[in-house]
Design an enzyme around this catalytic site. Structure first.
Site, PDB file in Angstrom:
ATOM      1  CB  CYS A 107       1.185   6.227  10.478  1.00 42.13           C
ATOM      2  SG  CYS A 107       2.793   5.507  10.744  1.00 42.13           S
ATOM      3  CD  GLU A 135      -2.853  -1.148   2.369  1.00 39.57           C
ATOM      4  OE1 GLU A 135      -3.173  -0.035   2.795  1.00 39.57           O
ATOM      5  OE2 GLU A 135      -3.326  -2.200   2.801  1.00 39.57           O
TER       6      GLU A 135
END
Length: 410
Positions: free
Chosen positions: A378, A120
């Site tokens: 994150c 990703e």
């Protein structure tokens, strides 16, 4: 209801090959996407052409996002036909594209043979004093071997390193996503910053990452400023020293704990390279001869875990640890994932922690959580659009087994 936009490929389980895999041995072509200028110059000389062609082709690939040699109008028709026969310009296959309501974008790429593995890439837009900033978080590996206890990516286990074309292909695709409807002559580069903070430990895929960063900095490619390319590491000390010799980019450290005992638990590589060695390596990186603006400080990343590393004594320990290291501190609110053993520190706790550091003279920021509606924040870089990897499934089973043992003991 989420306002994220999801665009899927027609065949999630199809057999389309990645950039590093040809359709068949007979049709094997050289992928030019991940080649540095030096590699391209050698390639053109090897096929009997002038090496200045390397710069021309690089510009078409990385500045105009052209994949069809027929569109490279400043190259002779004969050479274009030759390149068409033996070369290709191919980024990893996009499986899904997710666009968040806050402007964040995420791409899920398939890499490898057959159905391949998923990685990703996340793009985060923001406004700053220089105008509109678009920061791209790039992956360097499929999974990660470091198994940091608060990171969902590490729970997938490690599968393999990404190749240069798979790494630079993420940057290429992010730029192209803004330009695909724009005429070739009017295209421009949109991504302003790159952070090597995605899936994987960049310094454990050193050669491919280094080659990719050289392309990012090359004026014939993306022409990015050295201070706008940041490599983030959990602390592979020997490679930090090597990085200082090989390239001048900004350095970030995934620190997350102010003492060895706690960091051994959160970031297991600390057992091999403890804090004293890590801080010394950072000091050497900054002090390296030829120091430019990219190396005036190190960015310290510190995820805030409720009751684990967010107490006043931890802030004081952090001040002591960093007192001789020019650094900026980025506090990161933890993003929980399934079976995560931690919680996010409260907003008040994070602000109090920040105040302690700021009052001591450090530049300390709190990272704004972005892309939550598309699992792009994150620590959430996991392949949720396909089956979990085998190691992730094993990890979940172990968690369930531990929970069952605790229940029976209780």
């Amino acid at each position: 209801m989420s306002s994220a936009v999801v665009v899927s490929s027609e065949n999630l389980d199809g057999q389309q090959q990645s950039s590093s895999t040809p359709a068949s041995p007979a049709a094997e072509k050289v992928n030019l996407l991940g080649m540095s200028r030096a590699e391209l110059e050698k390639f053109f000389e090897d096929i009997g052409e002038k090496k200045f062609r390397a710069g021309q082709v690089m510009k078409w690939i990385h500045q105009y996002f052209v994949t069809d040699f027929a569109e490279m109008t400043n190259i002779s028709g004969k050479l274009r036909a030759k390149l068409e026969q033996i070369c290709e310009i191919k980024a990893p296959e996009v499986v899904h594209r997710h666009y968040s309501k806050d402007g964040t974008r995420k791409w899920v790429f398939r890499v490898g043979e057959g159905s391949g593995s998923l990685v990703e890439t996340v793009l985060i837009p923001a406004e700053d004093k220089t105008g509109s900033r678009k920061t791209l978080c790039i992956s360097s590996q499929v999974g990660c071997a470091l198994d940091c206890s608060f990171c969902s990516t590490g729970k997938q286990g490690f599968q393999r390193d990404l190749t240069p074309d798979e790494i630079i292909g993420q940057l290429w695709m992010a730029n192209y996503s803004y330009m695909e409807e724009v005429p070739v002559a009017e295209r421009e580069r949109s991504v302003t910053n790159v952070v090597m903070m995605g899936m994987g430990e960049p310094l454990l895929n050193y050669d491919a990452v280094l080659s990719s960063m050289h392309i990012m900095l090359d004026d014939f490619a993306y022409g990015m400023s050295k201070r706008r390319v940041t490599l983030s590491t959990s602390g592979v000390v020997p490679k930090i020293d090597q990085l200082a010799k090989d390239i001048d980019v900004a350095l970030a450290i995934s620190l997350h704990a102010p003492n060895d005992e706690l960091r051994n638990e959160l970031v297991p590589i600390n057992k091999k390279y403890p804090l004293a060695q890590l801080i010394a390596a950072c000091q050497r990186y900054i002090a390296k001869d030829g120091n430019e603006s990219a190396r005036k400080h190190v960015t310290i990343e510190y995820v805030m875990l409720e009751g684990v590393n967010d107490q006043p004594e931890h802030a004081q320990q952090l001040l002591k640890l960093l007192k001789n290291l020019p650094s900026k501190i980025n506090l990161i609110p933890f993003n929980p994932f399934p079976h995560a053993p931690y919680g996010r520190s409260s907003r008040n706790r994070i602000i109090s922690f920040q105040k302690t550091l700021s009052d001591a003279g450090f530049v300390c920021t709190i990272r704004q959580t972005r892309g939550d509606d598309i699992d792009a924040a994150c620590g959430q870089l996991v392949g949720q659009v396909a089956d979990r990897t085998r190691r992730a499934e094993q990890w979940q089973k172990k968690v369930a087994q531990r929970q069952e043992i605790l229940r029976t003991q209780g």
